[in-house]
Design an enzyme around this catalytic site. Structure first.
Site, PDB file in Angstrom:
ATOM      1  CG  ASP A   1      -2.038   0.867   1.265  1.00  0.00           C
ATOM      2  OD1 ASP A   1      -2.168   1.677   0.122  1.00  0.00           O
ATOM      3  OD2 ASP A   1      -2.734   1.013   1.995  1.00  0.00           O
TER       4      ASP A   1
ATOM      5  CG  ASP B   1      -5.936  -5.147   2.068  1.00  0.00           C
ATOM      6  OD1 ASP B   1      -5.633  -4.709   3.066  1.00  0.00           O
ATOM      7  OD2 ASP B   1      -6.555  -4.801   1.120  1.00  0.00           O
TER       8      ASP B   1
END
Length: 368
Positions: free
Chosen positions: A91, A266
């Site tokens: 991320d 996720d």
């Protein structure tokens, strides 16, 4: 390198197949455990391999603060650093714009370090450069993820800034040496406002990324509003590239998103619950610290007796939990991840068999 999705089977809009990257391929729909600092808490890479995990997620914000992306690069990149040979996704730090209350302007975002309180600034170009040094297979653009409770005008500003940042990130990525080895995902924002979601998805696709993510959902909005926004975004995202719903990990949410064509998920959901004594099971989730489990000789889930904690009784594991033995958190984490990964296998099998609707109905009865 463009991430390519190859379907094996479809059942309605739900699809099963593989995502192909420079590293290889992995099965979808898939769940990616969150290893924020380069490790899934309480587990190691060997544990994850044993569970059959194919992709894990790490966070650029945390790695740039500790130990520093230069250290990760000096130690061979994230795969060597973490002893992990599977796929890795990073991320960008965009979620921290939401969760840590960063100061945002057109240029980038200023955060306070969660470690020492020092100020640190990150720009879209910085996020690209740092993820290049980390060496993940799939990287995310820096975006702005507003709270579900802010005004539509605030979401409008976030969409415009995220689009501008996405173009800057794409330009920086395409001029970097790592663009052949890495994939870059664009992120769709817009809150639960259908017009903004549609606009953000269209602008993101027009820039042209290697894969696409839907962000800024599952952050406190009503489920019906979340899926309405997802429907709008999915109507625009390319069918030959992976589609990723960021931050969703509960069975009911996953099934509904898969039914709309999402491939990747996720969330800290299974591991965080485990550390607090909550167990995922075929009959729903439950708290192991309840006194009713003290004398139980049953495994955590009687329908999953071959799970990694299957040899232990609820009574024994509850004992470890109540005396704060760290082994309890580890075993429950192994169980919850194994349970959710098996759940994803069942979803893939149901799509290939053409009976995904049955799985969806079963999950709705137990988890909705």
């Amino acid at each position: 390198m463009k991430a390519v999705f190859t379907p094996d089977a479809c059942d309605g809009q739900a699809r099963a197949g593989q995502v192909h990257t420079a590293r290889g391929s992995f099965e979808t729909p898939c769940f990616m455990p969150v290893g924020t600092r380069g490790a899934v808490r309480l587990l190691d890479s060997k544990d994850l391999e044993g569970l059959g995990v194919e992709v894990i997620l790490a966070n650029t914000y945390h790695l740039m603060l500790r130990p520093g992306v230069d250290v990760v690069a000096d130690l061979g990149g994230i795969h060597e650093f973490a002893g992990w040979s599977g796929h890795m996704l990073t991320d960008s730090g965009g979620y921290q714009v939401f969760s840590l209350g960063a100061d945002v302007d057109d240029g980038g975002a200023v955060f306070r370090s969660v470690y020492d309180g020092s100020s640190c600034r990150i720009t879209p170009e910085d996020a690209v450069a740092k993820q290049s040094l980390i060496g993940a297979d799939m990287t995310m653009v820096l975006d702005i993820c507003p709270s579900a409770r802010v005004s539509k005008e605030a979401h409008r500003i976030a969409v415009d800034r995220s689009a501008a940042w996405a173009q800057r990130a794409r330009d920086a990525f395409q001029s970097s040496a790592s663009s052949e080895a890495q994939c870059q995902f664009g992120i769709v924002q817009g809150g639960t406002h259908s017009d903004l979601r549609l606009e953000s998805a269209s602008r993101t696709v027009d820039i042209g990324f290697d894969g696409y993510a839907v962000g800024g959902l599952s952050v406190g909005e009503e489920r019906a509003d979340m899926f309405e926004a997802l429907d709008v975004a999915m109507s625009v995202l390319p069918e030959d590239q992976p589609r990723y719903f960021m931050g969703l990990g509960d069975p009911a949410g996953i099934v509904e998103a898969v039914s709309r064509g999402v491939d990747m998920f996720d969330c800290v959901f299974p591991t965080r619950l485990a550390r607090h004594g909550t167990v995922l099971s075929s009959t729903g989730r439950y708290n192991l610290d309840q006194a009713s489990h003290a004398n139980s000789s049953e495994p955590l889930d009687p329908f999953f007796p071959d799970g990694p904690a299957g040899r232990y009784s609820k009574g024994y594991l509850r004992h470890l939990l109540t005396v704060k033995e760290p082994t309890a958190g580890r075993l429950l984490t192994l169980h919850n991840l194994a349970w959710l990964l098996r759940f994803m296998q069942r979803i893939r099998a149901s799509i290939r068999a053409g009976n995904f609707t049955e799985i969806r109905e079963q999950v709705d009865r137990v988890w909705a």
